[in-house]
Design a protein around this motif. Structure first.
Motif, PDB file in Angstrom:
ATOM      1  N   GLN A 216       0.805  -1.211   0.000  1.00 16.55           N
ATOM      2  CA  GLN A 216       0.000   0.000   0.000  1.00 16.55           C
ATOM      3  C   GLN A 216       0.845   1.270   0.000  1.00 16.55           C
ATOM      4  O   GLN A 216       0.631   2.163  -0.811  1.00 16.55           O
ATOM      5  N   CYS A 217       1.835   1.358   0.909  1.00 21.80           N
ATOM      6  CA  CYS A 217       2.621   2.597   1.004  1.00 21.80           C
ATOM      7  C   CYS A 217       4.015   2.465   0.405  1.00 21.80           C
ATOM      8  O   CYS A 217       4.737   3.463   0.300  1.00 21.80           O
ATOM      9  N   ARG A 218       4.435   1.251   0.037  1.00 23.12           N
ATOM     10  CA  ARG A 218       5.737   0.970  -0.580  1.00 23.12           C
ATOM     11  C   ARG A 218       6.927   1.196   0.367  1.00 23.12           C
ATOM     12  O   ARG A 218       8.067   1.227  -0.075  1.00 23.12           O
ATOM     13  N   LYS A 219       6.657   1.374   1.660  1.00 22.07           N
ATOM     14  CA  LYS A 219       7.758   1.510   2.609  1.00 22.07           C
ATOM     15  C   LYS A 219       8.266   0.124   3.005  1.00 22.07           C
ATOM     16  O   LYS A 219       7.552  -0.873   2.915  1.00 22.07           O
ATOM     17  N   LYS A 220       9.523   0.073   3.485  1.00 22.58           N
ATOM     18  CA  LYS A 220      10.133  -1.197   3.865  1.00 22.58           C
ATOM     19  C   LYS A 220       9.377  -1.815   5.035  1.00 22.58           C
ATOM     20  O   LYS A 220       8.959  -1.125   5.960  1.00 22.58           O
ATOM     21  N   VAL A 221       9.180  -3.127   4.970  1.00 22.59           N
ATOM     22  CA  VAL A 221       8.507  -3.839   6.053  1.00 22.59           C
ATOM     23  C   VAL A 221       9.503  -4.760   6.744  1.00 22.59           C
ATOM     24  O   VAL A 221      10.520  -5.170   6.169  1.00 22.59           O
ATOM     25  N   ASP A 222       9.222  -5.093   7.993  1.00 26.13           N
ATOM     26  CA  ASP A 222      10.101  -5.944   8.799  1.00 26.13           C
ATOM     27  C   ASP A 222       9.432  -7.284   9.076  1.00 26.13           C
ATOM     28  O   ASP A 222       8.213  -7.358   9.262  1.00 26.13           O
ATOM     29  N   TYR A 223      10.261  -8.325   9.130  1.00 25.26           N
ATOM     30  CA  TYR A 223       9.750  -9.666   9.406  1.00 25.26           C
ATOM     31  C   TYR A 223       9.836  -9.944  10.901  1.00 25.26           C
ATOM     32  O   TYR A 223      10.867  -9.737  11.530  1.00 25.26           O
ATOM     33  N   ASP A 224       8.717 -10.400  11.471  1.00 28.77           N
ATOM     34  CA  ASP A 224       8.661 -10.758  12.889  1.00 28.77           C
ATOM     35  C   ASP A 224       8.693 -12.274  13.008  1.00 28.77           C
ATOM     36  O   ASP A 224       7.687 -12.944  12.751  1.00 28.77           O
ATOM     37  N   PRO A 225       9.852 -12.848  13.378  1.00 24.75           N
ATOM     38  CA  PRO A 225       9.944 -14.311  13.438  1.00 24.75           C
ATOM     39  C   PRO A 225       9.039 -14.927  14.495  1.00 24.75           C
ATOM     40  O   PRO A 225       8.659 -16.094  14.384  1.00 24.75           O
ATOM     41  N   ALA A 226       8.685 -14.180  15.520  1.00 24.99           N
ATOM     42  CA  ALA A 226       7.844 -14.723  16.586  1.00 24.99           C
ATOM     43  C   ALA A 226       6.449 -15.053  16.066  1.00 24.99           C
ATOM     44  O   ALA A 226       5.852 -16.074  16.435  1.00 24.99           O
ATOM     45  N   THR A 227       5.922 -14.194  15.208  1.00 21.15           N
ATOM     46  CA  THR A 227       4.582 -14.416  14.658  1.00 21.15           C
ATOM     47  C   THR A 227       4.610 -14.864  13.205  1.00 21.15           C
ATOM     48  O   THR A 227       3.564 -15.138  12.619  1.00 21.15           O
TER      49      THR A 227
END
Length: 353
Positions: A216-227
């Protein structure tokens, strides 16, 4: 603009068409299942298909220069300057969706228009560069390029070649390649300048990178290994798409500047999809390179064919503490030499006068 309830929409459809309540509900459920949307959204789509009005009032007229991220339900008119290819992405449920973008302008500025899934099927093939479009009920978001970004969803409408007083204000596409931008020599650029245009030759490739971005916003996303989920700061849990950045050096004989190009413009200039770039970067990282080293090696060895290419780049100039001046590009174009000759002719005539 007030969005009416599903019950009100059904009642309007029934009164205008004479369809039974059972028939209307059946069609709404079919549309909801086919498009994977709510029944309220499906009712809006059905009403649009049948020509039933669902809006209480049309949003106020607005120009592109007045768009601000966060605005909702705007009404804007623009001419299409560029049409980007359709790309696929993975939805939360694992199915494949589609997204495409347009670059539009009016007499005040430029904006990106993002079409999603069913909106692509409805509008994309009918729209070409030079087409005037009226976009109703889109939301405004911020984009990587610094341009406002209009997102067209199931509540939105796109009217092609509309009857609207703003259409007369919009210049033809032939006159707008450098609209709102000032042509400058690279040697004359200074930090902080906005809406500049330079013509130069790609002299060096620094890096190409691909990263996981919010669709949607094209900003970088982070991966949450816990979830085991990808998280966008603005939009929460998302299924990311691949976005790209290309850094290269541009030379015009008066000077040299580093240029940063984003997204679909990178795809267009390199002729490579973000997913392919990402896979090649992973292969290089697996050989022991860092991501920075991989980005540089891939740019130099895979995309060397763009070296020596003469282009026109538009954007804003910023000054980096370590790298010096950088041109953050909002768009680029091939050099059209007949138009360049005409430009020089006009400038000479001005000098003579």
């Amino acid at each position: 603009m007030t969005v009416i309830t599903k019950e009100e929409i059904v009642d309007r459809i029934r009164k205008k068409t004479g369809m039974s309540l059972k028939e209307i509900e059946h069609k709404i459920k079919e549309i909801a299942q086919t498009n994977e949307i709510s029944e309220h959204a499906a009712a809006l789509l059905l009403a649009e298909q049948l020509g039933v009005e669902t809006e209480e009032e049309e949003p106020a007229l607005i120009h592109i220069a007045d768009l601000v991220p966060g605005m909702r339900n705007i009404n804007v008119v623009g001419r299409v300057l560029r049409k980007y290819p359709v790309r696929e992405y993975t939805k939360k449920d694992g199915s494949t969706g589609r997204v495409a973008a347009l670059l539009i302008y009016d007499n005040t500025g430029r904006a990106r228009v993002v079409l999603w899934d069913s909106e692509i099927a409805k509008y994309y093939n009918e729209i070409q560069p030079g087409t005037v479009v009226k976009i109703i009920n889109a939301d405004v978001r911020e984009s990587l390029r610094g341009l406002p970004e209009l997102h067209v969803n199931f509540r939105s409408r796109v009217i092609i070649n509309p009857e609207d007083p703003r259409v007369k204000e919009i210049p033809p596409i032939e006159e707008v390649r450098s609209y709102n931008y000032t042509r400058k020599n690279i040697g004359d650029l200074m930090g902080g300048e906005k809406f500049v245009e330079v013509r130069g030759t790609i002299a060096k490739l620094y890096r190409v990178i691909a990263y996981d971005a919010c669709p949607q916003c094209r900003k970088k996303v982070d991966y949450d290994p816990a979830t085991e989920t990808w998280v966008c700061i603005e939009h929460g849990e998302v299924k990311p798409i691949k976005a790209t950045i290309l850094d290269f050096g541009l030379d015009d004989s008066t000077g040299y500047i580093r240029v940063t190009l984003f997204g679909d413009d990178v795809v267009e200039i390199l002729g490579a999809e973000p997913e392919d770039i990402s896979e090649k970067l992973k292969e290089l990282v697996n050989t022991g390179l860092t991501m920075r080293e991989a980005g540089r090696k891939l740019a130099e060895e895979e995309f060397y064919h763009v070296l020596g290419k003469e282009i026109i780049v538009r954007g804003n100039v910023v000054e980096d503490r370590f790298l010096g001046l950088i041109l953050k590009a909002s768009s680029w174009d091939e050099v059209e030499y007949e138009k360049e000759i005409e430009r020089v002719r006009r400038e000479l005539l001005k000098e003579v006068e």
